[in-house]
Structures are given as C-alpha cells and as structure tokens.
Design an enzyme around this catalytic site. Structure first.
Site, mmCIF file in Angstrom:
data_model
loop_
_atom_site.group_PDB
_atom_site.id
_atom_site.type_symbol
_atom_site.label_atom_id
_atom_site.label_comp_id
_atom_site.label_asym_id
_atom_site.label_seq_id
_atom_site.Cartn_x
_atom_site.Cartn_y
_atom_site.Cartn_z
ATOM 1 N N ASP A 185 -33.400 -66.000 -2.014
ATOM 2 C CA ASP A 185 -33.769 -64.591 -2.220
ATOM 3 C C ASP A 185 -34.693 -64.508 -3.431
ATOM 4 O OD1 ASP A 185 -33.796 -61.888 -1.697
ATOM 5 O OD2 ASP A 185 -31.635 -61.589 -1.890
ATOM 6 N N LYS B 263 -27.046 -57.426 8.226
ATOM 7 C CA LYS B 263 -25.965 -56.520 7.784
ATOM 8 C C LYS B 263 -26.102 -55.201 8.519
ATOM 9 C CE LYS B 263 -27.279 -57.166 3.523
ATOM 10 N NZ LYS B 263 -27.461 -57.102 2.072
HETATM 11 C C1 R5P Z 1 -33.189 -56.780 -2.204
HETATM 12 O O1 R5P Z 1 -33.978 -56.420 -1.333
HETATM 13 C C2 R5P Z 1 -33.385 -58.007 -3.021
HETATM 14 O O2 R5P Z 1 -34.147 -58.968 -2.352
HETATM 15 C C3 R5P Z 1 -32.057 -58.603 -3.439
HETATM 16 O O3 R5P Z 1 -31.360 -59.016 -2.274
HETATM 17 C C4 R5P Z 1 -31.222 -57.586 -4.195
HETATM 18 O O4 R5P Z 1 -31.961 -56.986 -5.215
HETATM 19 C C5 R5P Z 1 -29.989 -58.258 -4.787
HETATM 20 O O5 R5P Z 1 -29.251 -57.300 -5.469
HETATM 21 P P1 R5P Z 1 -27.716 -57.513 -5.820
HETATM 22 O O6 R5P Z 1 -27.581 -58.845 -6.486
HETATM 23 O O7 R5P Z 1 -27.404 -56.346 -6.726
HETATM 24 O O8 R5P Z 1 -26.939 -57.421 -4.534
#
Ligand code: R5P
Length: 311
Positions: free
Chosen positions: A216, A190
């Site tokens: 993730d 991104k």
């Molecule tokens: C960030 O570094 C984490 O690994 C997740 O990608 C993040 O916390 C996801 O947050 P959200 O669902 O609010 O986009």
C-alpha cells in the site's frame, strides 16, 4: 545546486546530502513566540538551483507552512530554480469530492506550492498518480518499488509468495510489484452491503498456504493493514507481511501493529521515524535517500529521472 531542509525529516535530508556529497544549505526555520514560522537562508542563493526537502507529515499544517515560507524566501533571494522535494505529500487522500460541498485539498496544496514559487516538484509514491496533474509545473513522482523489490527478494522465499492489495484502490500498485517480482496477485474486496452491516472481506486470488505481502502507499491508523492481515490468515495464508511506502502511523498505530497478526511491516524513511517505530520489533525502515538523492542529482544535471525505473 543547493539543498535545504525544513524541520520535518532532518535525518533523511542529511542522508540525501551525504549521497550527493553536498553540504546541507545553512538556514534557520524557527518559531516566533506565537508559533508563526520564521525562515532565514544564511547563504547566497542568487542564480542557484535550489532544492527544498520537506515531507508534509505530522504536524502536517506546520510542515506545509514551513515548506511554503522556505520557497518564498528562496524566490525572494533570487534562486534561479526551486524544486520542492516532498517525499511524503500530505493531504493527498482528499483528491476528489467524495460528496457535495467537500474540498479537494490535494489540489489546494498543489496550488499553494506552485503559488509560493516552486518551479518543479519531486515526490514519491503519490496516493494517486493523477495528483501529478494537479500541478501545472513539472512534477516527478518517484516509486519506492525498486527499493522494496530488492528487500522482498532478499528476505522472502518468493516461490510461495503472493502480493496482496488491501483494497481495490491499490490494485495497480500491487499488480506492478507482483509482476516485477514474478508472483501471483490477490485483492481484498471490502464490502458493506447495507449501512450498519459489518464489512465483508472477499479475497480474490490465491492465498492459501502462501506467504502474503500486503502492498500500500500509506499506513495511518493501521486499521486497513491489521484487518487485511486477519482476513488473509483466516483464508489460510501461511503468514502476512506488509510493504508500505509512507509510515504515517498516527495515534496508537504502532502499538496496534505490534500486537497484530502481521509478521513484519516494512516502511520507508519518507516520514521521520518516531521513537516507537525505532524500537518496534515488528517495523523495519528502508531508506529512500539514495533514490531521492539520485533523482535530485539527475534533475540538477538535466538528466532523465524516469530511466531510474527502467529495469
Ligand atoms: C487509502 O486509500 C490508503 O491507500 C491507505 O489504505 C489508508 O490511508 C490506510 O489508512 P489506515 O492505516 O488508517 O487504515
């Protein structure tokens, strides 16, 4: 050994107790009228190997405080060893100073748990592996990957599958999973070249015609996931699912995910599922109770925990 649980995730605590074939320790974790927390352990723990299970998920501050007070109560009751079992370690995203005069809250929480009297920590998929080093007591960071890999192999045709990291920060985690399943890896990069410009999603790797699996550690608002799913479909992915360890799912995240282009979101029960999660047709929950239970049992028997992950 004795296993106690705070109020954050009773169903997981019961499942772990059933796996270990031990009863949950008797204790009260209540509130005074002004909402201060009061803990009372109702059985003798003198000389015991005590495990306190608590995810520091929403409401994070209350659950963290419950954990600290439970550890304090056990220490003052002369438990021989206290292990804080924290399937979801909150505040982990603040693990460095992103700018001047900002805190490193992950380190502060690690200090609090240690100073309260924990001798060990057992946790799962820390946001960043190096948070282990924030504790000066032995800390085991378990991985949900084996549970997820089993499910991915059962539910997907892995011949036409790519594992995708939704951001550069998650590449190590996604690469490990892709390697163990034996499928290609793709990465979403991104970029916002100038402030005020909209974010550009560049995709590195093969996704056209593939079933993509986003991997993730945390899904919170769902923004990262839903945007990544749209970007993958735009680049010709056949469909997009996600495997995320910790379903934080704040605010309207469940509605956002349910109405998104994601085919399925698979999370674990490291955080107690809300009613919205339980009734969602898009979200499925895998249990990490056997994994956590096995790790607790091995810790109590002074056996290797890392060998749980040797394949
Ligand atoms: C960030 O570094 C984490 O690994 C997740 O990608 C993040 O916390 C996801 O947050 P959200 O669902 O609010 O986009």
């Amino acid at each position: 050994m004795k296993l106690f649980s705070g109020n954050s995730n009773q169903p997981l605590a019961e499942a772990i107790a059933a796996y270990l074939n031990v009863p949950l320790g008797k204790c009260d974790v209540r509130r005074f009228a002004d909402m201060e927390i009061f803990v009372e352990i109702h059985e003798n723990v003198r000389g015991e190997d005590a495990f306190v299970l608590q995810s520091t998920a929403f409401p994070a501050n209350d659950h963290l405080m419950e954990l600290l007070i439970m550890i304090d109560a056990l220490r003052r009751a002369s438990a021989r060893r206290i292990t804080a079992v924290v399937p979801y370690f909150g505040y982990a995203r603040q693990d460095r100073k992103p700018g001047p005069r900002t805190p490193i809250s992950a380190k502060l929480v690690a200090n609090l748990i240690t100073r309260a009297g924990a001798d060990r920590v057992l946790t799962l998929d820390l946001h960043a592996g190096q948070i282990q080093g924030f504790f000066d007591i032995p800390t085991d960071n378990l991985f949900a990957a084996p549970v997820m890999i089993r499910d991915i192999k059962e539910k997907n045709n892995i011949k036409k599958t790519s594992v995708v990291s939704p951001d550069v920060g998650g590449v190590v985690r996604a690469r490990g999973l892709a390697k163990r399943i034996g499928v290609p890896l793709a990465i979403i990069d991104k970029r916002r070249d100038r402030p005020g410009q909209s974010e550009v999603m560049n995709i590195v790797g093969e996704v056209k015609g593939m079933s993509c699996i986003l991997v993730d550690d945390i899904v919170d608002s769902g923004g990262t996931l839903c945007n990544a799913a749209d970007a993958l479909l735009e680049k010709g992915a056949k469909d997009v699912s996600a495997y995320i360890t910790h379903g934080v799912l704040s605010g309207g995240a469940v509605a956002r995910i349910t109405s998104s282009s994601l085919k399925t979101l698979v999370i674990t029960d490291s955080i107690r599922a809300t009613e919205a999660v339980r009734v969602s047709q898009t979200i499925r929950v895998l249990s990490i109770a056997p994994l956590m239970g096995e790790a607790i049992g091995r810790t109590a028997r002074e056996e290797s925990v890392s060998s749980l992950f040797h394949s």
